[in-house]
Scaffold this motif. Structure first.
Motif, PDB file in Angstrom:
ATOM      1  N   SER A  69       0.844  -1.324  -0.228  1.00 56.40           N
ATOM      2  CA  SER A  69       0.003   0.006  -0.074  1.00 56.40           C
ATOM      3  C   SER A  69       0.712   1.415  -0.103  1.00 56.40           C
ATOM      4  O   SER A  69       0.315   2.336  -0.314  1.00 56.40           O
ATOM      5  N   GLY A  70       2.104   1.119   0.336  1.00 57.12           N
ATOM      6  CA  GLY A  70       3.108   2.448   0.210  1.00 57.12           C
ATOM      7  C   GLY A  70       4.360   1.909  -0.199  1.00 57.12           C
ATOM      8  O   GLY A  70       4.635   0.832  -0.320  1.00 57.12           O
ATOM      9  N   PRO A  71       5.302   2.705  -0.193  1.00 58.65           N
ATOM     10  CA  PRO A  71       6.705   2.635  -0.660  1.00 58.65           C
ATOM     11  C   PRO A  71       7.557   1.938   0.287  1.00 58.65           C
ATOM     12  O   PRO A  71       8.573   2.863   0.747  1.00 58.65           O
ATOM     13  N   TYR A  75       4.963  -1.311   4.909  1.00 64.12           N
ATOM     14  CA  TYR A  75       3.260  -1.412   4.434  1.00 64.12           C
ATOM     15  C   TYR A  75       2.638  -2.686   4.341  1.00 64.12           C
ATOM     16  O   TYR A  75       3.221  -3.377   3.899  1.00 64.12           O
ATOM     17  N   ARG A  76       1.294  -2.691   4.352  1.00 66.23           N
ATOM     18  CA  ARG A  76       0.638  -3.806   4.345  1.00 66.23           C
ATOM     19  C   ARG A  76       0.598  -4.373   2.824  1.00 66.23           C
ATOM     20  O   ARG A  76       0.727  -3.404   1.908  1.00 66.23           O
ATOM     21  N   VAL A  77       0.587  -5.429   2.709  1.00 57.21           N
ATOM     22  CA  VAL A  77       0.496  -6.277   1.397  1.00 57.21           C
ATOM     23  C   VAL A  77      -0.903  -5.996   0.803  1.00 57.21           C
ATOM     24  O   VAL A  77      -1.811  -6.448   1.724  1.00 57.21           O
ATOM     25  N   VAL A  78      -1.253  -5.552  -0.252  1.00 60.57           N
ATOM     26  CA  VAL A  78      -2.485  -5.464  -1.003  1.00 60.57           C
ATOM     27  C   VAL A  78      -2.695  -6.187  -2.266  1.00 60.57           C
ATOM     28  O   VAL A  78      -3.900  -6.456  -2.824  1.00 60.57           O
ATOM     29  N   GLY A 112      -1.096   0.567  -5.658  1.00 58.40           N
ATOM     30  CA  GLY A 112       0.144  -0.077  -4.817  1.00 58.40           C
ATOM     31  C   GLY A 112       1.185   0.432  -5.371  1.00 58.40           C
ATOM     32  O   GLY A 112       1.504   0.938  -6.229  1.00 58.40           O
ATOM     33  N   TYR A 113       2.303  -0.044  -4.764  1.00 60.91           N
ATOM     34  CA  TYR A 113       3.934   0.063  -4.866  1.00 60.91           C
ATOM     35  C   TYR A 113       4.269  -1.388  -5.079  1.00 60.91           C
ATOM     36  O   TYR A 113       4.137  -2.351  -4.326  1.00 60.91           O
ATOM     37  N   VAL A 114       5.419  -1.408  -5.936  1.00 57.94           N
ATOM     38  CA  VAL A 114       6.433  -2.502  -6.019  1.00 57.94           C
ATOM     39  C   VAL A 114       7.840  -2.263  -6.016  1.00 57.94           C
ATOM     40  O   VAL A 114       8.189  -1.003  -6.290  1.00 57.94           O
ATOM     41  N   SER A 115       8.557  -2.868  -5.494  1.00 58.89           N
ATOM     42  CA  SER A 115      10.009  -2.459  -5.207  1.00 58.89           C
ATOM     43  C   SER A 115      10.649  -2.576  -6.496  1.00 58.89           C
ATOM     44  O   SER A 115      10.639  -3.668  -7.381  1.00 58.89           O
ATOM     45  N   ALA A 116      11.605  -1.717  -7.071  1.00 57.53           N
ATOM     46  CA  ALA A 116      12.408  -1.548  -8.123  1.00 57.53           C
ATOM     47  C   ALA A 116      13.362  -2.489  -8.272  1.00 57.53           C
ATOM     48  O   ALA A 116      13.759  -2.879  -9.446  1.00 57.53           O
ATOM     49  N   HIS A 117      13.767  -3.015  -7.192  1.00 59.09           N
ATOM     50  CA  HIS A 117      14.714  -4.153  -7.257  1.00 59.09           C
ATOM     51  C   HIS A 117      14.194  -5.346  -7.970  1.00 59.09           C
ATOM     52  O   HIS A 117      15.135  -6.097  -8.475  1.00 59.09           O
ATOM     53  N   TYR A 118      12.980  -5.856  -7.811  1.00 60.24           N
ATOM     54  CA  TYR A 118      12.305  -6.764  -8.547  1.00 60.24           C
ATOM     55  C   TYR A 118      11.529  -6.621  -9.980  1.00 60.24           C
ATOM     56  O   TYR A 118      11.201  -7.430 -10.374  1.00 60.24           O
TER      57      TYR A 118
END
Length: 128
Positions: A69-71, A75-78, A112-118
């Motif tokens: 839900s946030g960067p 944050y919780r998984v949505v 939502g947000y995802v990590s740019a690492h992945y």
């Protein structure tokens, strides 16, 4: 007295009449409509996308990628995205570090947000 007023007003009125058709013709030639309703009728009717979305691919060896839900990892998984699947991103922002990378991608429509690492995008993604 009437003659003096007529002599001063008549040339000014003639100048206005001479210039009026020229300016109206220039406005029509340049595509500027004289009336707001006419401007709406001549406006193009195609949809212009205001926010471009960029496509990336989930590049992780895990089964799925968490959408938060946030960067940040706090944050919780949505939601989830599957490995090697495509994901649309709208912009990037700073968040908590994931394996040394503190950049996170925001999904379209604030989903939502995802990590740019992945995620690999292959092109420049603008900052939020």
């Amino acid at each position: 007295m009437f003659r003096r007023a007529l002599k001063s007003v008549l040339p000014a009125a003639a100048a206005v009449l001479v210039l009026l058709p020229v300016t109206a013709g220039a406005a029509a030639a340049s595509g500027v409509a004289a009336h707001p309703a006419a401007a709406a009728a001549t406006a193009p009717r195609h949809h212009v996308r205001t926010h471009p979305y960029f496509t990336g691919r989930v590049a992780t060896h895990r089964v799925r990628l968490n959408v938060r839900s946030g960067p940040g990892t706090g944050y919780r998984v949505v939601g989830h995205r599957h490995t090697r699947g495509l994901v649309s991103v709208s912009c990037k922002t700073y968040g908590s570090r994931v394996h040394g990378n503190h950049v996170w991608y925001r999904l379209p429509h604030r989903r939502g947000y995802v990590s740019a690492h992945y995620v690999t995008t292959g092109r420049y993604v603008p900052w939020c």
